[in-house]
Structures are given as C-alpha cells and as structure tokens.
Motif scaffolding. Structure first.
Motif, PDB file in Angstrom:
ATOM      1  N   ASP A 148       1.355  47.445  20.281  1.00  0.00           N
ATOM      2  CA  ASP A 148       1.029  48.546  19.364  1.00  0.00           C
ATOM      3  C   ASP A 148      -0.124  48.166  18.441  1.00  0.00           C
ATOM      4  O   ASP A 148      -0.993  48.996  18.136  1.00  0.00           O
ATOM      5  CB  ASP A 148       2.257  48.916  18.529  1.00  0.00           C
ATOM      6  CG  ASP A 148       3.328  49.616  19.343  1.00  0.00           C
ATOM      7  OD1 ASP A 148       3.010  50.083  20.455  1.00  0.00           O
ATOM      8  OD2 ASP A 148       4.480  49.692  18.853  1.00  0.00           O
ATOM      9  N   SER A 183       4.385  50.431  10.940  1.00  0.00           N
ATOM     10  CA  SER A 183       3.592  51.616  10.608  1.00  0.00           C
ATOM     11  C   SER A 183       2.120  51.225  10.617  1.00  0.00           C
ATOM     12  O   SER A 183       1.769  50.036  10.621  1.00  0.00           O
ATOM     13  CB  SER A 183       3.977  52.158   9.223  1.00  0.00           C
ATOM     14  OG  SER A 183       3.638  51.224   8.209  1.00  0.00           O
ATOM     15  N   ASP A 184       1.237  52.225  10.610  1.00  0.00           N
ATOM     16  CA  ASP A 184      -0.195  51.951  10.533  1.00  0.00           C
ATOM     17  C   ASP A 184      -0.536  51.232   9.225  1.00  0.00           C
ATOM     18  O   ASP A 184      -1.491  50.447   9.172  1.00  0.00           O
ATOM     19  CB  ASP A 184      -0.985  53.260  10.624  1.00  0.00           C
ATOM     20  CG  ASP A 184      -0.977  53.832  12.042  1.00  0.00           C
ATOM     21  OD1 ASP A 184      -0.519  53.125  12.970  1.00  0.00           O
ATOM     22  OD2 ASP A 184      -1.435  54.981  12.220  1.00  0.00           O
ATOM     23  N   GLN A 185       0.222  51.503   8.170  1.00  0.00           N
ATOM     24  CA  GLN A 185      -0.040  50.844   6.889  1.00  0.00           C
ATOM     25  C   GLN A 185       0.237  49.337   6.994  1.00  0.00           C
ATOM     26  O   GLN A 185      -0.476  48.524   6.408  1.00  0.00           O
ATOM     27  CB  GLN A 185       0.824  51.474   5.792  1.00  0.00           C
ATOM     28  CG  GLN A 185       0.365  52.857   5.354  1.00  0.00           C
ATOM     29  CD  GLN A 185       0.545  53.898   6.448  1.00  0.00           C
ATOM     30  OE1 GLN A 185       1.518  53.873   7.199  1.00  0.00           O
ATOM     31  NE2 GLN A 185      -0.392  54.827   6.528  1.00  0.00           N
ATOM     32  N   PHE A 212      -3.772  49.849  18.046  1.00  0.00           N
ATOM     33  CA  PHE A 212      -4.276  50.219  16.720  1.00  0.00           C
ATOM     34  C   PHE A 212      -5.713  49.731  16.546  1.00  0.00           C
ATOM     35  O   PHE A 212      -6.599  50.479  16.116  1.00  0.00           O
ATOM     36  CB  PHE A 212      -3.356  49.610  15.655  1.00  0.00           C
ATOM     37  CG  PHE A 212      -3.806  49.799  14.240  1.00  0.00           C
ATOM     38  CD1 PHE A 212      -3.512  50.962  13.537  1.00  0.00           C
ATOM     39  CD2 PHE A 212      -4.518  48.803  13.586  1.00  0.00           C
ATOM     40  CE1 PHE A 212      -3.912  51.129  12.219  1.00  0.00           C
ATOM     41  CE2 PHE A 212      -4.925  48.953  12.262  1.00  0.00           C
ATOM     42  CZ  PHE A 212      -4.620  50.120  11.585  1.00  0.00           C
TER      43      PHE A 212
END
Length: 362
Positions: free
Chosen positions: A347, A322-324, A351
């Motif tokens: 990915d 996840s982005d977190q 980001f």
C-alpha cells in the motif's frame, strides 16, 4: 468637602468602610514578590476613588490584613476540617529596602500562570475574542508588573485561530451529553475555495447525529471521539467545526465497543485524527530518530522496540493505516522503512507511485 469625598477624620463617611477592600486590591495589583508600594503611593491611589486617607489609617488596614493572613498560616487543616482550597493563600510583608508593603506569595505561582497564558495563546480551538477573555481572567490573578511580562514574552509563529465563537458552549454540551450517556446532533462545517474566512455547512446543511464518548486535544485542536454504529468503528469530528450542537433525548450506542478502546494508545495510533484499519506494523528507523519516534508512538505495553544493527532500530506497534500515516513516514525519507506486513508495504509503494505518477503525467 464634596459629598462624594470620603474622609478619615470626623468619623466614617458613606463608603469609607470600603477603604480596607481598596487597600487590599491595590496591594494585589500594584505589588508582587519583586515590587513593593509605599504608604504615600496608596494614599494617591485611594484619591482616584474619592477617598482621602492618612498613612496611619492605611497602616491599620494593612495590619488587619496581616493579622488575617497570619491566622490562616496557623490553621491546622486536618484538625479543624478545613479544605486547603478554602484558604486565601496570600502572604503580605514589609520590604525594608523598598520601604513599602508587598504581596510576597499568591495562590498561584507566577510560572504556573505564565504557562496557562502560553497555552491559551497557542490553542487553535478558541477564537481571538475568547483568547482575550481568558487571558484577562489570568491577568486578574497577577500584579500589573506580571501582566506586563505576560504580554511581552511570547511570540507565536504562524498561529491560526478558529472563527467559531461558540466553541465553549459546544464543549459544555458535548461533555454534558457524555456524562448523561446521550447522543448529540449538529451541523458540520468546512471552508470553500471561494471564501477562506467563513465556513459553510457540509452536506448542504444536513444534521449529523453521533454517539460522543471523549474529547481529545490533538495538534492544538479539540476533537470529539464518537462511535459510528452503522460502520462499526470510531470516528472523530473537529469541535470548532461543529455548529448548533444539541443534546438529544436518545441513549448513546456503542458503550461496549468503546470500553475496549485503550485511550492511552489511541492518539498514538491515529495520525492527524484520521481513521483507518488498525494493523500491527514493524518500522525501521535510524538511531538518531529514536527521541522523535518515542514522542510520537510512545513506550506503552503495546509498543515494542529492538535494536536492528549498530545504526538502526525497529519498532512494532499497532497503527491505523491511512494516507496521513504514509505522509508522516515520507518526512523521514531514507531514514525510515516499513518492514512488515507485506500488504502495508504494498500500500505504501502504491501511495508513493501515485505521487510520482502525478508529476510524470504533467
């Protein structure tokens, strides 16, 4: 003598039978292992309740208390079939230095109560009024001197509290639904930029219906872990943002799928309680970060550590991408690197590129 005055002489007046209880209450509140109270001070405290008493009668009350507590110490719990929780758990003794009596032992150690108080203060998922109520309950187990210590010891920086005053009721209903294998309904809330003090309903007040399975504490907040039957995956909801929680007369779905979840590793794999596709990831860190990584990702059977060279180590484990997670990794700057798999590396590069592009475009 006025009717509301109670005297030791001439037989017991109405209310005099409560004197022993008040003496015991005074001992609990005004003494502890470091502070004793003299008989003359107890006499003065009793006057606040309209009771006049002589020292020898108070001494008899304390002797009766000592007899009871001493008998309790002699009880063989196993032989007499008595549970330990049924005991009072107090000790009272005479302090020759302070020339008074004191409660030298209580059911709870003061350090344990101090820890509970600090946990209550640090909890973000309870409101300020609930914090004060819970701290008051803890203080009722302490002497006045210990209460003063509790109130002056801890200063928390940047503490935020929920504005939801009904979280305890919501928690009880969620737990009840989990026990009864039922679904729950609620409205989910959020803040708006126009008003950061009050939350408003998401989705224009639409009713959420979920299959709750666990309550999880993460970063000071309670989350409800539920199964999303439509998407075939777990989802989480912040308990303090759930409003009007109700138990439905519908059986819960997802029991088989949830039984496959390893709760010991779930919170280690999901950053900030955000969902994502779980993948086996290898990460390379500098050796000085080992304690930090162990604290965050654990040392369970599904987590593998190995030295990489004299200054680095590699950990391989499952992570909910996840982005977190990417944001957490960015905090280590050059001290951390995703080794594999290639698609997660790609990915992460995207980001970082999105962030860099955001600043280049301005």
């Amino acid at each position: 003598m006025k009717n509301n005055q109670l005297s030791d002489s001439g037989g017991k007046r109405p209310g005099q039978k409560y004197k022993s209880l008040l003496v015991w209450d005074i001992l609990q509140k005004r003494t502890d292992e470091n502070h004793a109270i003299q008989l003359k001070e107890i006499v003065e405290h009793l006057k606040m309740y309209g009771i006049t008493a002589e020292r020898h009668s108070i001494k008899r009350d304390i002797d009766d208390i000592l007899i009871l507590l001493n008998k309790e110490m002699d009880i063989d719990l196993e032989e007499q079939g008595v549970e330990e929780r049924a005991l009072l758990g107090y000790e009272v003794e005479y302090d020759a230095v302070q020339h008074g009596y004191k409660v030298s032992r209580r059911p709870y150690d003061f350090e344990e109560l101090r820890l509970l108080a600090e946990c209550v203060r640090a909890s973000k998922f309870i409101s300020k009024s609930q914090e004060e109520h819970l701290l008051g309950a803890i203080e009722n187990l302490c002497s006045d001197y210990q209460i003063e210590e509790l109130q002056n010891e801890v200063y928390l920086v940047g503490r935020s509290k929920t504005t939801n005053k009904h979280i305890m009721s919501a928690m009880l209903k969620v737990n009840q639904a989990i026990r009864q294998n039922r679904k729950i309904s609620f409205r989910y809330q959020k803040f708006t930029i126009q008003d950061r003090t009050q939350q408003v309903d998401r989705r224009k007040g639409a009713t959420y219906i979920i299959n709750p399975f666990k309550l999880i504490i993460n970063d000071g907040y309670y989350y409800v872990l539920a199964w999303n039957s439509q998407k075939g995956k777990t989802i989480t909801f912040r308990l303090d943002r759930m409003k009007n929680v109700e138990i439905l007369n519908e059986s819960r779905e997802g029991n088989l799928e949830f039984s496959k979840i390893n709760m010991e590793t779930y919170t280690q794999q999901h950053f900030g309680m955000f969902s994502g596709e779980k993948k086996t990831v290898s990460l390379r860190f500098t050796n000085n970060l080992l304690d930090t990584i162990v604290d965050r990702l654990g040392t369970g059977a599904e987590v593998f550590y190995r030295p990489d060279d004299d200054t680095h180590f590699v950990i391989t484990t499952q992570i909910a991408i996840s982005d977190q997670f990417f944001g957490w990794l960015c905090g280590f700057r050059k001290m951390a690197k995703i080794v594999s798999p290639p698609d997660v590396v790609s990915d992460f590069q995207k980001f970082l590129g999105d962030i860099q592009g955001r600043y280049e475009s301005e």
